[in-house]
Enzyme design. Structure first.
Site, mmCIF file in Angstrom:
data_model
loop_
_atom_site.group_PDB
_atom_site.id
_atom_site.type_symbol
_atom_site.label_atom_id
_atom_site.label_comp_id
_atom_site.label_asym_id
_atom_site.label_seq_id
_atom_site.Cartn_x
_atom_site.Cartn_y
_atom_site.Cartn_z
ATOM 1 N N HIS A 52 0.833 -1.200 0.000
ATOM 2 C CA HIS A 52 0.000 0.000 0.000
ATOM 3 C C HIS A 52 0.869 1.252 0.000
ATOM 4 O O HIS A 52 1.587 1.517 0.964
ATOM 5 C CB HIS A 52 -0.906 -0.025 1.233
ATOM 6 C CG HIS A 52 -1.896 1.081 1.289
ATOM 7 N ND1 HIS A 52 -2.044 1.897 2.383
ATOM 8 C CD2 HIS A 52 -2.801 1.512 0.375
ATOM 9 C CE1 HIS A 52 -2.988 2.779 2.155
ATOM 10 N NE2 HIS A 52 -3.471 2.568 0.942
ATOM 11 N N HIS A 94 -0.877 10.280 -3.164
ATOM 12 C CA HIS A 94 -2.159 9.817 -2.646
ATOM 13 C C HIS A 94 -3.232 10.888 -2.676
ATOM 14 O O HIS A 94 -4.402 10.610 -2.941
ATOM 15 C CB HIS A 94 -1.997 9.313 -1.209
ATOM 16 C CG HIS A 94 -3.268 8.780 -0.622
ATOM 17 N ND1 HIS A 94 -4.140 9.567 0.105
ATOM 18 C CD2 HIS A 94 -3.822 7.543 -0.677
ATOM 19 C CE1 HIS A 94 -5.174 8.831 0.478
ATOM 20 N NE2 HIS A 94 -5.015 7.608 0.019
#
Length: 210
Positions: A52, A94
């Site tokens: 991740h 992100h």
């Protein structure tokens, strides 16, 4: 009563791409599947490890360093969240904003919006590449080191493009003889469209050219 498990398809097209939802219940390649696609029964297959934001528990998220470390740690897939710069280049970050992970307030103090945030889509790629990244500094994350392991003054972590990430992972695959795939997420395409940018189209262009 038997239950037909979903199959997980892997298609290797230069880099590995995931497809879900085969209707084949026998663990075999579906006749309708494209060439090179293998069906894997999720009930018997080993767990798939997805890094991740790269190895974001160890180094700043979504940096090339995080991707290299994730590959070295044996991840099956390395995730890339993707947003666009003002000039339409797909970069791996992100958030749509830069406040929590960079020194943007210091480098471009006059580019702040009225909401007190600096947006990726307000800066050209060349400007984004002037920034230094650090660990996420968001409040309310007690499990994070809040930037203390890699403070801005001590790091040289940079924003990288999606193309750079794909080339890096492909090179690592060739160098180390193992295949780690990519797991690309398009971040907030509606907000991009509002700014006159089509993130989905630009990301697909990069993936097709990889």
């Amino acid at each position: 009563m038997s239950v037909c498990p979903k199959n997980l398809w892997f298609a290797v097209i230069g880099l590995t791409v995931m497809r879900f939802g085969s209707d084949d219940c026998n663990g075999q390649v579906n006749d309708a599947a494209p060439a090179g696609v293998v069906a894997v029964d999720q009930t018997t297959a080993a767990p798939v490890v997805i890094a991740h934001r790269g190895a974001s528990g160890y180094v700043p998220e979504h940096t090339t360093e995080a991707a290299v470390l994730a590959h070295a740690m044996g991840a099956d897939y390395i995730e890339q969240d993707v947003v666009l710069s003002k000039d339409g280049v797909a970069v791996v970050l992100h958030d749509l904003t830069l406040n929590d992970v960079s020194d943007v307030a210091k480098v471009f103090p006059d580019r702040v919006r009225p909401d007190g945030r600096w947006y990726v889509m307000d800066l050209m790629l060349a400007e984004l590449q002037q920034l230094t990244l650090t660990e996420r500094r968001s409040e309310g994350r007690p499990w994070k080191q809040a930037g203390t392991r890699f403070p801005l003054e001590q790091g040289r972590f940079r924003i990288a493009t999606l193309e750079e990430h794909l080339r890096l992972i492909d090179g690592l695959n060739k160098s180390l003889g193992r295949t780690a795939g990519v797991y690309v997420e398009v971040k907030d395409p509606a907000r991009h469209r509002d700014a006159g940018l089509d993130s989905s189209v630009e990301i697909l262009k990069v993936l097709k050219s990889a």
